[in-house]
Design an enzyme around this catalytic site. Structure first.
Site, PDB file in Angstrom:
ATOM      1  N   GLY A 287       0.806  -1.209   0.000  1.00 29.33           N
ATOM      2  CA  GLY A 287       0.000   0.000   0.000  1.00 29.33           C
ATOM      3  C   GLY A 287       0.841   1.260   0.000  1.00 29.33           C
ATOM      4  O   GLY A 287       1.961   1.302  -0.522  1.00 29.33           O
ATOM      5  N   SER A 288       0.328   2.283   0.632  1.00 26.58           N
ATOM      6  CA  SER A 288       0.964   3.595   0.543  1.00 26.58           C
ATOM      7  C   SER A 288       2.291   3.721   1.276  1.00 26.58           C
ATOM      8  O   SER A 288       2.993   4.720   1.104  1.00 26.58           O
ATOM      9  CB  SER A 288      -0.004   4.672   1.059  1.00 26.58           C
ATOM     10  OG  SER A 288      -1.087   4.824   0.169  1.00 26.58           O
TER      11      SER A 288
END
Length: 490
Positions: free
Chosen positions: A217-218
């Site tokens: 993810g981020s």
């Protein structure tokens, strides 16, 4: 000598030579295989005839040996704070074998290591050497903070904390966990305990910190930023990018928006994009940097490589042959990209260490009886991932994200902390799957050095929490903060 006696003598001589040849073959060629045969009871009897050496954390053993009266396996393994340290020690079972440090250093612990051989008289007498000890790099306070943080959430997950300058692993937690003492013996109760663990749908025997991979993810945006700065895609982290929000993937009609209002991310700089985790900027940045350069940078940080700590850790993956939209998706840590929590801790630690990746180490030293040091670990460089200048710019953005952005829950008064939360979609239908929550962070001392970098992974599948409340900053940041504070307080 008559002919019959002569033939008999020759025949007997051949039999004696065959017997000697077979005995020699067994002793010098097949001895190892026979000794390791699981059906060879004598090997197990010899291994457990005396107390085993210990695995040591913070100067104290977290393992022990308990006598078993009436059994030919005279001692069995026991564990102190078993569930907390199981991802480090692994297990040593008289029926199930050994894993992790118990498996890697089994010969040292049971006295079979050649470095523990006794003197000539002891050898002639058949005396087996006492087992040696494995001294780990684990910080007990950091390990406790990591384990309790996951336990309090009642979620599946993992935490890895590293010392950036050396690669020493300070914490290695995985949840749910198990107590290796429950199935260390040979009783029916031990066998049933192991069967229940093996059949448990939550897979407590799996080491999520080292052996499981997930979309990061981020949190991967810190690597995307590093790749873009290193390869000149972006030179000024404060210059507006003019990347629109929402963002249409290249060669696609798919548009991707942001968690914050798109207007908050429209055309913003890389620093602001990190601050609010703007997908549009990182998607475009990865696409413009290109799959080859993105993969090159990821591999310099350790992706696509198995790591041995000395326990084997599964390789994280930045795949090859990505098309334009797939390359863009890796910029926000999605698509076919996967990572272990160990790998994201390595990325964070490398940025805190001026761009140099250190090989992770779980063992500090191996000791024989009488505390004799047999082997001492020396920090090893995996390689330089990015320049000092690039690493410093990424740290500026991560620290800004803590003081003014989405990583504010890891803030510690009087301490410089950089961090980045992440939420990762997964599964065939992301609308039905609850996303993973990630958080990475490091602390910086006044002299610029970093005592700790940490990665937290949380799988909230079974948590009593709404989907909208699943976020790395909310679930992972408090754990990261507690681990960092434990290291700072030691």
């Amino acid at each position: 000598m008559n002919r019959l006696l002569r033939h008999t003598a020759v025949f007997c001589g051949v039999l004696v030579l065959a017997l000697l040849a077979r005995a020699t073959w067994l002793q010098f060629v097949e001895a190892g295989d026979l000794a390791e045969n699981p059906h060879n009871r004598r090997t197990a009897i010899a291994e457990f005839a005396q107390p085993l050496g210990d695995i040591v954390v913070g100067g104290s053993p977290v393992t022990g040996s308990r006598p078993q009266p009436g059994s030919d396996l005279a001692h069995k393994r026991v564990y102190r704070n078993g569930p907390m340290y199981a991802p480090v020690t692994g297990y040593l079972s008289q029926t199930q074998g050994a894993t992790l440090l118990e498996g890697v250093h089994r010969d040292l612990l049971n006295g079979a290591d050649s470095r523990l051989l006794p003197g000539p008289l002891d050898t002639l007498a058949g005396k087996r050497p006492s087992g040696g000890d494995v001294v780990t790099t684990i910080d007990p306070a950091a390990q406790r903070a990591a384990y309790r943080g996951l336990a309090d959430l009642k979620a599946k997950g993992a935490v890895v904390a590293l010392e950036p300058a050396t690669g020493r692993i300070l914490a290695l937690a995985s949840a749910p966990s198990y107590d290796p003492s429950d199935f260390a013996g040979i009783s029916d109760a031990d066998a049933e305990a192991f069967r229940k663990l093996a059949d448990d749908k939550d897979k407590p025997l799996n080491n999520r910190a080292l052996r499981e991979t997930y979309p990061p993810g981020s949190t991967f945006k810190i690597l995307t930023a590093a790749a873009a700065l290193e390869h000149g895609t972006i030179a000024d982290i404060d210059r507006p990018t003019r990347v629109p929000a929402p963002y249409r993937l290249p060669q696609s009609t798919t548009e991707i928006g942001n968690v914050v209002p798109d207007s908050q991310c429209d055309g913003v700089s890389l620093r602001t994009a990190m601050q609010w985790s703007c997908n549009n900027v990182f998607l475009d940045t990865a696409w413009r940097t290109g799959a080859k350069k993105m993969r090159e940078t990821a591999e310099k940080f350790g992706f696509n490589t198995e790591h041995f700590v000395p326990v084997r850790a599964t390789a994280s993956s930045y795949p090859g042959r990505l098309d334009a939209p797939q390359t863009a998706l890796t910029g926000m840590g999605q698509g076919s990209l996967t990572s272990t929590p160990l790998q994201m801790a390595m990325v964070t630690a490398a940025l805190a260490n001026d761009g140099v990746v250190m090989k992770p180490q779980l063992v500090d030293e191996l000791r024989g009886p009488g505390l004799k040091v047999l082997e001492k670990a020396v920090p090893e460089v995996h390689g330089r991932a990015v320049s000092e200048t690039t690493a410093a710019k990424v740290r500026q953005m991560m620290e800004h994200t803590v003081t003014h952005g989405t990583a504010d829950k890891v803030r510690i008064d009087g301490v410089t902390v950089g961090g980045k939360p992440g939420t990762a979609q997964h599964g065939a239908d992301v609308r039905d799957e609850r996303p993973y929550a990630w958080f990475v962070a490091y602390a910086e001392q006044p002299d610029g050095s970093s005592p700790v970098a940490v990665a937290v992974f949380v799988d909230p599948e079974d948590m009593d929490i709404s989907r909208s409340d699943i976020a790395g900053g909310r679930l992972g940041a408090p754990i990261a903060k507690a681990v960092i504070q434990a290291v700072l307080d030691r």
